[in-house]
Design an enzyme around this catalytic site. Structure first.
Site, PDB file in Angstrom:
ATOM      1  N   ALA A 209       0.863  -1.192   0.000  1.00  0.00           N
ATOM      2  CA  ALA A 209       0.000   0.000   0.000  1.00  0.00           C
ATOM      3  C   ALA A 209       0.896   1.238   0.000  1.00  0.00           C
ATOM      4  O   ALA A 209       0.761   2.136   0.845  1.00  0.00           O
ATOM      5  CB  ALA A 209      -0.971  -0.011   1.176  1.00  0.00           C
ATOM      6  N   LEU A 210       1.804   1.249  -0.945  1.00  0.00           N
ATOM      7  CA  LEU A 210       2.857   2.271  -0.962  1.00  0.00           C
ATOM      8  C   LEU A 210       2.277   3.666  -1.195  1.00  0.00           C
ATOM      9  O   LEU A 210       1.249   3.834  -1.841  1.00  0.00           O
ATOM     10  CB  LEU A 210       3.889   1.951  -2.055  1.00  0.00           C
ATOM     11  CG  LEU A 210       4.637   0.618  -1.928  1.00  0.00           C
ATOM     12  CD1 LEU A 210       5.774   0.543  -2.958  1.00  0.00           C
ATOM     13  CD2 LEU A 210       5.202   0.401  -0.523  1.00  0.00           C
TER      14      LEU A 210
ATOM     15  N   HIS B 289       6.804   5.999   1.542  1.00  0.00           N
ATOM     16  CA  HIS B 289       7.649   4.873   1.123  1.00  0.00           C
ATOM     17  C   HIS B 289       8.554   5.301  -0.036  1.00  0.00           C
ATOM     18  O   HIS B 289       9.734   4.917  -0.095  1.00  0.00           O
ATOM     19  CB  HIS B 289       6.780   3.700   0.635  1.00  0.00           C
ATOM     20  CG  HIS B 289       5.861   3.128   1.671  1.00  0.00           C
ATOM     21  ND1 HIS B 289       4.503   3.268   1.609  1.00  0.00           N
ATOM     22  CD2 HIS B 289       6.117   2.396   2.795  1.00  0.00           C
ATOM     23  CE1 HIS B 289       3.942   2.640   2.643  1.00  0.00           C
ATOM     24  NE2 HIS B 289       4.905   2.105   3.373  1.00  0.00           N
TER      25      HIS B 289
ATOM     26  N   GLY C 206      11.600   4.572   8.160  1.00  0.00           N
ATOM     27  CA  GLY C 206      11.035   5.906   8.377  1.00  0.00           C
ATOM     28  C   GLY C 206      11.018   6.292   9.847  1.00  0.00           C
ATOM     29  O   GLY C 206      10.736   5.456  10.719  1.00  0.00           O
TER      30      GLY C 206
ATOM     31  N   ASP D  36       7.769   5.738  12.258  1.00  0.00           N
ATOM     32  CA  ASP D  36       7.612   4.671  13.258  1.00  0.00           C
ATOM     33  C   ASP D  36       8.869   4.687  14.119  1.00  0.00           C
ATOM     34  O   ASP D  36       9.765   3.858  13.969  1.00  0.00           O
ATOM     35  CB  ASP D  36       7.424   3.324  12.555  1.00  0.00           C
ATOM     36  CG  ASP D  36       6.211   3.364  11.640  1.00  0.00           C
ATOM     37  OD1 ASP D  36       5.100   3.297  12.158  1.00  0.00           O
ATOM     38  OD2 ASP D  36       6.382   3.503  10.409  1.00  0.00           O
TER      39      ASP D  36
ATOM     40  N   GLN E 297       9.892   1.773  16.385  1.00  0.00           N
ATOM     41  CA  GLN E 297      10.321   0.665  15.516  1.00  0.00           C
ATOM     42  C   GLN E 297      11.742   0.902  15.010  1.00  0.00           C
ATOM     43  O   GLN E 297      12.594   0.010  15.047  1.00  0.00           O
ATOM     44  CB  GLN E 297       9.347   0.559  14.338  1.00  0.00           C
ATOM     45  CG  GLN E 297       9.821  -0.316  13.200  1.00  0.00           C
ATOM     46  CD  GLN E 297       8.763  -0.460  12.121  1.00  0.00           C
ATOM     47  OE1 GLN E 297       7.795  -1.161  12.313  1.00  0.00           O
ATOM     48  NE2 GLN E 297       8.951   0.199  10.982  1.00  0.00           N
TER      49      GLN E 297
ATOM     50  N   SER F  87      -0.324   4.039   5.268  1.00  0.00           N
ATOM     51  CA  SER F  87      -1.183   3.158   4.463  1.00  0.00           C
ATOM     52  C   SER F  87      -2.591   3.110   5.055  1.00  0.00           C
ATOM     53  O   SER F  87      -3.560   2.854   4.354  1.00  0.00           O
ATOM     54  CB  SER F  87      -0.596   1.751   4.431  1.00  0.00           C
ATOM     55  OG  SER F  87       0.727   1.808   3.959  1.00  0.00           O
ATOM     56  N   ARG F  88      -2.693   3.368   6.355  1.00  0.00           N
ATOM     57  CA  ARG F  88      -4.005   3.303   7.023  1.00  0.00           C
ATOM     58  C   ARG F  88      -4.865   4.521   6.723  1.00  0.00           C
ATOM     59  O   ARG F  88      -6.079   4.489   6.969  1.00  0.00           O
ATOM     60  CB  ARG F  88      -3.816   3.175   8.530  1.00  0.00           C
ATOM     61  CG  ARG F  88      -3.288   1.824   8.962  1.00  0.00           C
ATOM     62  CD  ARG F  88      -3.371   1.671  10.475  1.00  0.00           C
ATOM     63  NE  ARG F  88      -3.274   0.287  10.889  1.00  0.00           N
ATOM     64  CZ  ARG F  88      -2.126  -0.350  11.100  1.00  0.00           C
ATOM     65  NH1 ARG F  88      -0.993   0.282  10.933  1.00  0.00           N
ATOM     66  NH2 ARG F  88      -2.117  -1.615  11.476  1.00  0.00           N
TER      67      ARG F  88
HETATM   68  P1  AMP Z   1       4.997   0.117   6.425  1.00  0.00           P
HETATM   69  O1  AMP Z   1       4.725  -0.322   5.025  1.00  0.00           O
HETATM   70  O2  AMP Z   1       3.920   0.974   6.998  1.00  0.00           O
HETATM   71  O3  AMP Z   1       5.426  -1.005   7.313  1.00  0.00           O
HETATM   72  O4  AMP Z   1       6.239   1.081   6.345  1.00  0.00           O
HETATM   73  C1  AMP Z   1       7.417   0.725   5.693  1.00  0.00           C
HETATM   74  C2  AMP Z   1       8.465   1.769   5.959  1.00  0.00           C
HETATM   75  O5  AMP Z   1       7.980   3.043   5.495  1.00  0.00           O
HETATM   76  C3  AMP Z   1       8.759   1.937   7.459  1.00  0.00           C
HETATM   77  O6  AMP Z   1      10.162   2.137   7.610  1.00  0.00           O
HETATM   78  C4  AMP Z   1       7.975   3.178   7.816  1.00  0.00           C
HETATM   79  O7  AMP Z   1       8.508   3.879   8.920  1.00  0.00           O
HETATM   80  C5  AMP Z   1       8.110   3.984   6.536  1.00  0.00           C
HETATM   81  N1  AMP Z   1       7.050   5.001   6.431  1.00  0.00           N
HETATM   82  C6  AMP Z   1       5.723   4.812   6.567  1.00  0.00           C
HETATM   83  N2  AMP Z   1       5.068   5.997   6.465  1.00  0.00           N
HETATM   84  C7  AMP Z   1       6.016   6.940   6.262  1.00  0.00           C
HETATM   85  C8  AMP Z   1       5.993   8.357   6.090  1.00  0.00           C
HETATM   86  N3  AMP Z   1       4.861   9.050   6.113  1.00  0.00           N
HETATM   87  N4  AMP Z   1       7.161   9.006   5.897  1.00  0.00           N
HETATM   88  C9  AMP Z   1       8.334   8.325   5.883  1.00  0.00           C
HETATM   89  N5  AMP Z   1       8.432   6.993   6.040  1.00  0.00           N
HETATM   90  C10 AMP Z   1       7.295   6.307   6.234  1.00  0.00           C
END
Ligand code: AMP
Length: 269
Positions: A22-23, A27, A136, A139, A142, A175-176
């Site tokens: 859900a990029l 991302h 990112g 999080d 994380q 993504s949410r």
């Molecule tokens: P996810 O697909 O949500 O697990 O996120 C994958 C990576 O994208 C993780 O390292 C997140 O911290 C990063 N990420 C998610 N949303 C953002 C954002 N708004 N800005 C920067 N990085 C992000």
């Protein structure tokens, strides 16, 4: 760009961006950063069941495979890796523990979440063998736990932090967010608003007061809002040199998290 379920050995040494798909532009910023570091950029899309204690949240997790391919390629990915569950967990996998910090803040509200995150990232690192891995700041807990795990188990991998990408109204991209209707999206503005105001505060106590204003938004059901020390996630004091505001809660059944470093001016006081 190559799209594959199975990764070849040639991925070793790449810059790696793990995702759950859900990029969005957040991302993409990580992928662009990876491309600055290496000509080989592997983006994984794997929705890791181990990190969802709430199975309905897992079932509802958005899936946009065609769009993921377009956005990953546009941002500079050279391989989009979409492994199956059996590829990541071929046998009974030993679960990593996130320790004490794994049950604070996010961990209080998502039991076992960080154990699942560390377990999957460790598996992904074992399989990809990247030189760089980009995560990112969105999080932040994380990022902190992964950096610690990587320093212990994968010291050859450099963990790179990328800043949070926001919507024009300040809402951190996630993504949410697609699950928020227009009204909820407006209400969600309160999160970044209190963060920006806390970041401008002149003391930790003032920053805490600014952050607490999030309680005025009745649509927002707060899980936590605190000022912590970036280096250890303990509650910040006026002496803390790297304070950061962290916040999480619910709007209209959607859980949102965000965070922001407080300004250096505050730190010098
Ligand atoms: P996810 O697909 O949500 O697990 O996120 C994958 C990576 O994208 C993780 O390292 C997140 O911290 C990063 N990420 C998610 N949303 C953002 C954002 N708004 N800005 C920067 N990085 C992000």
């Amino acid at each position: 760009m190559k799209i594959t379920k199975l990764l070849s050995e040639s991925a070793a040494g790449c810059a790696f961006v793990p995702t759950m798909g859900a990029l969005h532009a957040g991302h993409q910023s990580l992928i662009a950063k990876a491309r600055e570091l290496s000509d080989e950029v592997v983006v994984s899309v794997f929705v890791n069941p181990l990190q969802f204690e709430d199975k309905s949240d897992l079932a509802k997790y958005p899936k946009t495979p065609e769009q993921d391919a377009l956005l990953a390629q546009a941002a500079g990915a050279t391989t989009l890796w979409t492994p199956d569950y059996e590829t990541i967990y071929p046998t009974e996998t030993k679960k990593l523990s996130a320790g004490e910090l794994g049950s604070k803040f996010e961990g209080v509200h998502r039991l076992g979440h960080f154990d699942g995150v560390l377990t999957v990232v460790n598996r992904l690192f074992e399989m990809v063998k990247p030189r760089y891995a980009i995560f990112g700041e969105k999080d932040f807990q994380q990022l902190f736990l992964i950096s610690k795990m990587a320093a212990e188990l994968h010291p050859e991998i450099q963990i790179i932090a990328a800043p949070t990408v926001r919507e024009p109204n300040g809402l951190a991209m996630s993504s949410r967010n697609v699950r928020l209707n227009a009204e909820a999206r407006n209400a969600a503005e309160v999160i970044s608003k209190v963060l920006f105001n806390a970041a401008k505060a002149e003391s930790i106590s003032q920053a805490r007061l600014e952050l607490a204003k999030v309680k005025n938004e009745i649509q927002f059901e707060l899980d936590y809002a605190e000022i912590i020390d970036e280096d250890n996630f303990e509650l910040a004091t006026e002496e803390t040199t790297k304070p950061r505001a962290v916040i999480a809660g619910w709007i209209d059944g959607v859980r949102l998290i965000d965070n922001m470093a407080l300004q250096p001016a505050l730190v010098r006081i």
